[in-house]
Enzyme design. Structure first.
Site, PDB file in Angstrom:
ATOM      1  N   ASP A 145       0.864  -1.170   0.000  1.00  0.00           N
ATOM      2  CA  ASP A 145       0.000   0.000   0.000  1.00  0.00           C
ATOM      3  C   ASP A 145       0.913   1.236   0.000  1.00  0.00           C
ATOM      4  O   ASP A 145       2.134   1.140   0.141  1.00  0.00           O
ATOM      5  CB  ASP A 145      -0.959  -0.035   1.208  1.00  0.00           C
ATOM      6  CG  ASP A 145      -2.193   0.822   0.965  1.00  0.00           C
ATOM      7  OD1 ASP A 145      -3.225   0.572   1.590  1.00  0.00           O
ATOM      8  OD2 ASP A 145      -2.127   1.737   0.114  1.00  0.00           O
TER       9      ASP A 145
HETATM   10  C1  GLC Z   1      -4.447   4.183  -0.118  1.00  0.00           C
HETATM   11  C2  GLC Z   1      -5.331   3.029   0.274  1.00  0.00           C
HETATM   12  C3  GLC Z   1      -5.425   1.951  -0.767  1.00  0.00           C
HETATM   13  C4  GLC Z   1      -5.331   2.578  -2.144  1.00  0.00           C
HETATM   14  C5  GLC Z   1      -3.932   3.133  -2.292  1.00  0.00           C
HETATM   15  C6  GLC Z   1      -3.730   3.845  -3.637  1.00  0.00           C
HETATM   16  O1  GLC Z   1      -3.692   4.611   0.976  1.00  0.00           O
HETATM   17  O2  GLC Z   1      -5.067   2.392   1.519  1.00  0.00           O
HETATM   18  O3  GLC Z   1      -6.663   1.263  -0.551  1.00  0.00           O
HETATM   19  O4  GLC Z   1      -5.579   1.603  -3.136  1.00  0.00           O
HETATM   20  O5  GLC Z   1      -3.599   4.021  -1.242  1.00  0.00           O
HETATM   21  O6  GLC Z   1      -4.528   4.985  -3.691  1.00  0.00           O
END
Ligand code: GLC
Length: 756
Positions: free
Chosen positions: A294
């Site tokens: 993430d």
């Molecule tokens: C965010 C979220 C994740 C998302 C990623 C890209 O922090 O936790 O669900 O897909 O970043 O935006």
């Protein structure tokens, strides 16, 4: 060597490889196709330097969901230096094409980029939030919503969505409960599969299919106290029986990618957790797709106190099996020296690079890196009328009728309606939290507009009444005045869209601001008029007071671009509501965690004597929820009768069929979501008091009956015991077929070890 010659050499070598392996293995298509890709990847990787391989494991972000190529200058430099394998938050045919050209035409090997984006419940045509979509229990409609999202997203250059979010969530304080499919393992697993099939379709090489991503692996929904990113601590059997199954279902559905969770799991951050990523995901489940961290989650292991520094974080993550670093730069900065220092085995980098290249091959990006960046298609696909129609239907079937007394709904006899509330004319919050590229400035249909379609302006009186938040009561007076003038009142209240979703946990789950006081004042002013409450919110709320004040409550969630029409279709009876809650609504925040299938404890509160002493209960509120999992009313009534079992006793190799007759005894045709529950009464570890093991959505005309039956295999009764053995245990099982989880069992069957 200049890139043109390289390009030609590379294409020639790939063609050679392609024809050579076509002569080879004649096994079935799938393995041949994988063999082709594997061989192509092998030949490409033989040309790649270690730095170029590491480049594939790095993802950077455009500056906030840009529709053009406004990408940080350094990231452009890194792309041209073959140091980037993927970008997120960049879309539009033009924007992706320009960055793709940098990668394909200005680097040594011309390896195309992957473009990822959070297409969570729609891209431009926004559907109800996922917690809402789940309440339809309509797997076909859920799959269709993600298919439409993929059609639109792929038309603007997106190859990969960071969805579905398949985290089981049982804590309404947690803002991200809005993104998932609620509290139940069986239902969430079925829904996960529907999303994966919708996004990925049946052929990833087509230009309208995109990679799906099962996230956030794992346990994110169990963050302590519902506080986002907080610690997750649970037994391994809880992990395996509750939080892992929807991810395993995603793998079984063929999901191509996974994303790590921000949280730690039992002391080890997910982004560095080899038990999760190597032992379970790779070895047990044989997942072959790519894993992306993430956003900056890898170097956050320093904050977790699990990595000494960013370099150490890079080491831990790559060794744990995390293939791509989203926005952290740690792979780009440190992996090469970690290999030199023998702290990271180059085999791990090769594996990561291979999985990323395989994804690109499967999408057909090596054949045509620009196939998704098609401006003509972009114009033709976005907001197609049938997409908008589908979003309207989803909004209607996702809404849940929580209460309906005094025939408040449907609004058939209303002459003049007082429409009151901060969300009546809203066109921004209605899209919910992951509004992707949805247009918050005016495209969405407000509830006001939806109701206008049924009534003429003259029969609608409108007052905002108050804001969503804040203490201002100055607009109460106008609202009360129109309530006095109208035949009935419809309130549209709820949360702001950014009160749920990421980094949006709440300790107070009541309606924010002065909204409850507004209802109280209106009820006082018009004690005998019907009050209908329509809710737009991203989590279960404490509606204990609203449940007393309103005659009817319709949970509309954030219903999306066509939400106003969908809600109005329900309010006026064009669609007879059929939604059922997939998450429990507590009586108050103090009950949390509360969900339908908890354990019985040694001192369960007796139903016939809720005040009995020394039982597992509270002295200030009942143990029961305000609205339970599986609850949802209709404008008609459905009667369940004639429950039957195909056998009273079965052996391990048998199956059992349960059936019941459902009759529409009311005045409206309608859908009913018929639910099958079992209860394993005695286990080597205690078992939940109920478990959903089947459901079927049926349509019955008024007066019509239908027999619904479910086959239960012994496989369906398995669970992980304290030794982590996945198996079934003989004994007595309660079983029932109902329209809600709120019931007492009346029937049982026995499972014996002997095979009859
Ligand atoms: C965010 C979220 C994740 C998302 C990623 C890209 O922090 O936790 O669900 O897909 O970043 O935006």
């Amino acid at each position: 060597m200049n890139s043109k010659i390289t390009q030609t050499l590379f294409v020639l070598s790939s063609i050679l490889v392609f024809f050579s392996c076509n002569i080879a293995d004649k096994s079935n298509h799938l393995s041949k196709q994988e063999t082709v890709f594997d061989t192509k990847v092998d030949s490409l990787m033989e040309l790649m330097t270690l730095e170029e391989k590491i480049g594939q494991t790095t993802m950077y972000s455009g500056s906030g969901a840009v529709t053009g190529p406004t990408v940080n200058a350094d990231f452009r430099k890194f792309i041209k230096a073959s140091k980037v394998g993927a970008m997120l938050n960049v879309y539009s045919a033009k924007g992706t094409r320009e960055l793709q050209k940098l990668a394909v035409e200005e680097t040594r090997l011309g390896i195309p980029l992957l473009f990822g984006y959070d297409v969570i419940h729609g891209f431009k045509t926004i559907f109800p939030i996922n917690l809402g979509l789940s309440a339809s229990w309509d797997l076909e409609d859920i799959q269709k919503s993600s298919r439409i999202a993929a059609e639109e997203a792929s038309a603007v250059g997106i190859h990969w969505t960071f969805a579905p979010m398949v985290d089981i969530a049982r804590d309404p304080r947690w803002g991200r409960i809005s993104e998932g499919a609620g509290e139940d393992v069986y239902l969430a697993s079925k829904i996960a599969k529907a999303y994966v099939h919708g996004f990925q379709g049946d052929d990833l090489s087509k230009y309208n299919t995109i990679l799906a991503c099962a996230k956030h692996f794992v346990g994110y929904g169990a963050a302590q106290a519902g506080r986002d990113y907080h610690t997750v601590n649970m037994s391994e059997d809880e992990l395996r029986n509750v939080y892992l199954p929807p991810f395993k279902a995603s793998v079984d559905a063929g999901v191509e990618t996974f994303m790590t969770a921000f949280n730690e799991v039992n002391g080890v951050p997910a982004s560095g957790n080899s038990f999760l990523y190597r032992d379970i995901l790779r070895d047990e489940w044989n997942f072959k797709g790519l894993v992306v961290s993430d956003y900056t989650a890898i170097f956050e292991m320093v904050q977790h106190g699990f990595a000494k520094d960013n370099k150490d974080a890079a080491r831990i993550a790559m060794n744990a099996g995390i293939d791509m670093d989203m926005m952290g730069s740690v792979n780009r900065l440190y992996l090469e020296e970690l290999v030199v220092e023998n702290k990271v085995d180059i085999a791990h980098i090769n594996d990561a690079c291979r999985r990323i290249l395989l994804a690109k091959y499967k999408l057909g990006l090596f054949d045509d890196p620009y196939k998704y960046a098609n401006e003509a298609r972009e114009k033709e696909v976005i907001y197609k009328p049938e997409f908008l129609g589908a979003a309207r239907h989803s909004a209607a079937i996702s809404s849940v009728l929580l209460k309906n007394e005094n025939n408040a709904l449907p609004l058939t006899s209303a002459k003049t309606i007082a429409l009151i509330g901060p969300l009546v004319k809203d066109k921004e919050n209605i899209l919910g939290n992951w509004g992707a590229a949805g247009d918050r400035s005016g495209k969405a249909i407000s509830v006001y507009q939806g109701i206008q379609e049924y009534l003429q302006d003259t029969r609608i009186l409108y007052a905002k009444g108050c804001e969503i938040e804040g203490d201002d009561e100055s607009k109460f007076k106008d609202a009360i005045n129109i309530a006095k003038k109208a035949d009935m009142v419809v309130l549209v209240l709820g949360e702001d869209y950014d009160m749920s979703g990421e980094a949006a946990s709440r300790t107070n789950i009541k309606l924010p601001g002065k909204q409850t006081k507004l209802i109280r004042q209106i009820r006082k002013a018009v004690p005998n008029k019907k009050i209908v409450l329509v809710l737009m919110n991203g989590r279960p709320l404490d509606l204990s007071e609203e449940d007393i004040l309103a005659d009817a409550i319709l949970e509309a969630w954030f219903p999306g671009t066509m939400g106003g029409h969908g809600v109005a279709d329900v309010l006026f009876g064009k669609y007879n509501p059929s939604g059922k809650l997939t998450v429990t609504f507590p009586r108050n925040v103090g009950q949390i965690p509360i969900y339908y299938n908890m354990k019985n404890t040694g001192r369960p509160i007796p139903k016939n004597n809720p005040k009995e002493d020394y039982k597992s209960n509270y002295i200030d509120v009942a143990n029961t929820s305000l609205y339970p999992f599986g609850h949802g009313l209709s404008y008609t009534n459905f009667e369940y009768s004639d429950f039957k079992l195909s056998a009273a006793t079965i052996g391990f190799s048998d199956m059992i069929t349960a059936s019941a007759t459902i009759t529409n005894t009311g005045d409206y045709d309608g859908h009913e979501i018929v639910q099958l529950y079992v209860h394993d009464k005695v286990g080597s570890i205690t078992r939940p008091v109920k478990e959903l093991k089947g459901f079927e959505k049926i349509f019955l005309k008024k007066g019509e009956s239908k027999i619904v039956s479910f086959k239960i295999e012994v496989e369906d009764l398995k669970f992980y015991n304290s030794e982590m053995v996945f198996g079934v245990e003989p004994g007595v099982f309660d079983i029932a077929i109902k329209g809600t989880s709120d019931f007492e069992f009346e029937h049982t069957f026995t499972l014996t070890e002997s095979n009859k």
